[in-house]
Design a protein around this motif. Sequence first.
Motif, PDB file in Angstrom:
ATOM      1  N   LYS A  36       0.829  -1.203   0.000  1.00 48.86           N
ATOM      2  CA  LYS A  36       0.000   0.000   0.000  1.00 48.86           C
ATOM      3  C   LYS A  36       0.869   1.262   0.000  1.00 48.86           C
ATOM      4  CE  LYS A  36      -4.405   1.247   1.961  1.00 48.86           C
ATOM      5  NZ  LYS A  36      -5.453   0.816   2.888  1.00 48.86           N
ATOM      6  N   SER A  39       2.541   1.767  -3.488  1.00 48.09           N
ATOM      7  CA  SER A  39       1.639   2.085  -4.595  1.00 48.09           C
ATOM      8  C   SER A  39       0.715   3.271  -4.291  1.00 48.09           C
ATOM      9  CB  SER A  39       0.799   0.849  -4.952  1.00 48.09           C
ATOM     10  OG  SER A  39       0.040   0.418  -3.843  1.00 48.09           O
ATOM     11  N   ASP A  41      -0.682   7.091  -3.870  1.00 48.33           N
ATOM     12  CA  ASP A  41      -0.626   8.237  -4.780  1.00 48.33           C
ATOM     13  C   ASP A  41       0.575   9.145  -4.507  1.00 48.33           C
ATOM     14  OD1 ASP A  41      -2.794   7.437  -6.202  1.00 48.33           O
ATOM     15  OD2 ASP A  41      -4.185   8.967  -5.427  1.00 48.33           O
ATOM     16  N   ASP A 237      -8.187  10.289 -12.968  1.00 48.72           N
ATOM     17  CA  ASP A 237      -7.012   9.702 -12.312  1.00 48.72           C
ATOM     18  C   ASP A 237      -5.828   9.776 -13.270  1.00 48.72           C
ATOM     19  OD1 ASP A 237      -5.209   8.327 -10.799  1.00 48.72           O
ATOM     20  OD2 ASP A 237      -6.300   6.420 -10.767  1.00 48.72           O
ATOM     21  N   TYR A 240      -0.250   6.502 -12.447  1.00 44.16           N
ATOM     22  CA  TYR A 240      -0.037   5.085 -12.730  1.00 44.16           C
ATOM     23  C   TYR A 240       0.629   4.488 -11.492  1.00 44.16           C
ATOM     24  CZ  TYR A 240      -1.193   5.886 -17.632  1.00 44.16           C
ATOM     25  OH  TYR A 240      -1.854   6.206 -18.785  1.00 44.16           O
ATOM     26  N   ASN A 241      -0.169   3.931 -10.614  1.00 38.29           N
ATOM     27  CA  ASN A 241       0.356   3.493  -9.312  1.00 38.29           C
ATOM     28  C   ASN A 241       1.247   2.256  -9.399  1.00 38.29           C
ATOM     29  OD1 ASN A 241      -2.492   4.753  -8.989  1.00 38.29           O
ATOM     30  ND2 ASN A 241      -1.470   5.117  -7.046  1.00 38.29           N
ATOM     31  N   ALA A 243       0.729  -0.829  -8.798  1.00 36.23           N
ATOM     32  CA  ALA A 243       0.627  -1.646  -7.580  1.00 36.23           C
ATOM     33  C   ALA A 243       1.079  -3.076  -7.868  1.00 36.23           C
ATOM     34  CB  ALA A 243      -0.808  -1.638  -7.072  1.00 36.23           C
ATOM     35  N   TYR A 381      -5.658  -4.467 -15.758  1.00 34.09           N
ATOM     36  CA  TYR A 381      -5.151  -3.160 -15.344  1.00 34.09           C
ATOM     37  C   TYR A 381      -3.682  -2.945 -15.688  1.00 34.09           C
ATOM     38  CZ  TYR A 381      -9.527  -3.489 -12.835  1.00 34.09           C
ATOM     39  OH  TYR A 381     -10.846  -3.636 -12.528  1.00 34.09           O
ATOM     40  N   ASP A 386      -5.416   2.212 -13.399  1.00 35.99           N
ATOM     41  CA  ASP A 386      -6.172   1.402 -12.435  1.00 35.99           C
ATOM     42  C   ASP A 386      -5.368   0.266 -11.803  1.00 35.99           C
ATOM     43  OD1 ASP A 386      -8.514   2.900 -12.709  1.00 35.99           O
ATOM     44  OD2 ASP A 386      -9.035   1.835 -14.554  1.00 35.99           O
ATOM     45  N   ASP A 387      -4.078   0.192 -12.103  1.00 29.69           N
ATOM     46  CA  ASP A 387      -3.251  -0.813 -11.428  1.00 29.69           C
ATOM     47  C   ASP A 387      -3.017  -0.318  -9.997  1.00 29.69           C
ATOM     48  OD1 ASP A 387      -1.400  -2.628 -10.502  1.00 29.69           O
ATOM     49  OD2 ASP A 387       0.115  -2.214 -12.045  1.00 29.69           O
ATOM     50  N   GLU A 388      -4.020  -0.544  -9.149  1.00 30.10           N
ATOM     51  CA  GLU A 388      -4.023   0.014  -7.801  1.00 30.10           C
ATOM     52  C   GLU A 388      -4.134  -1.079  -6.739  1.00 30.10           C
ATOM     53  OE1 GLU A 388      -5.902   3.616  -7.035  1.00 30.10           O
ATOM     54  OE2 GLU A 388      -6.495   3.990  -9.103  1.00 30.10           O
TER      55      GLU A 388
END
Length: 428
Positions: A36, A39, A41, A237, A240-241, A243, A381, A386-388
Amino acid sequence: MKRYFLLATGITLGTFASAQPALKLIEQKEVARIEKTLSADDMEGRAIFSRGIDKAADFIAAEFKKADLQTVAGADNYLQVFYQLKPEFRSGSATVNGQALDEKKWMLITSEPQVSINERSGYEIAKIPAGAEFFREAYKFVGSGKNMLVLVDPGFAANFPRLGNFKRSMMESKSNTLFLLLGEAPETFSVEATHDIKKERLQNVVGMIPGKSKKDEFVIFSGHYDHLGIGKPVNGDSIYNGANDDAAGTTAVIMLSKYFSRLKNNERTIIFAAFTGEESGGFGARYFSQQFDPAKVVAMFNIEMIGTDSKWGKNSAYITGYEKTDMGKILEKNLKGSVFTFYPDPYPEQQLFYRSDNATLARLGVPAHTISTSKMDSEKYYHTVDDEFETLDMKNMTEIIKAIAISSASIVAGKDTPSRVDASDLRR
Ligand SMILES: [Zn+2]
């Protein structure tokens, strides 16, 4: 029945039993906390040269410290800093056998601002003859680490200016490569050149646990912590997180460092590496691989995208380049008696073996594979905003990290040594 089963798989269960208390250390809550954080923001998608990626590096280093890892030889902290350079040609001149040489007929690849070379500079002479694979050969000379004078067959005149592409992004290097579009070696020559060198900082995060008896044999666990950064907003959004790609692999590396650090029974030295620059050409792994002798690396577990369930469901993952060494078979053997299964990569047409940081070391002969659960034909994702964190399965990911730990046991213990990759068989 049960008793027979225990006898038959006694060795595996034995390894299991001694590892059991430490396996508990690979805890879902801790996995989720690290995943968490990486990844989030405020890491801004961890693009190279961003504030976000530096923040991620500091976080990983702090976790390595908590795990009580040592730094690698000579380093005073876990950050392995290097530079990407963008040399821009300012001015220069060349002569060959006393005659001025046209600007289009020479190209100097250098990371020094001022260079002056002549026939007495001791440059090694090489040729790219007609019919050769031009860029492949040129790449080899630029990467040789030696000062080279390369004579290029005049038939390559049209491609010659494109050698300048080597300057777009290069690593710091003490060697120069001078290309001359000439069929014959000159008796005398001189080249003077001035470049503006733009320097940009990159860093891997690297720590280790020295082996008890086989200190000079390395087992590497790696993942890349960089991602794509901030892009055009999609439904509001823009981050590009990454995750799954590859905060998940990085999380695994951190968790494994804690696990092995608690066990402290590794006969071989274990190196934990979070690489930068994977998404932009593998610079991090390349620099990393140049810091030691690849012959000493007995195995590399590169971990990419293990946050979603594989095509076979839970508790399973795949190994890229499975057929290139017998490492996959060793991992399978170690997993026998557990609930986990590793399979050969089911997406061979996607060339995944060549698409992650393991390839850099595999090209040097190292049994270096990527372990992943990502459904590469349908991973919704992948490379999207949305790769979160919310899209990942933390429970399964925790189990996969345990599986990697168990699968590596006999290699870390110095009992199994995977066969080497036949590097001559690999494309550049
Ligand atoms: Zn990746």
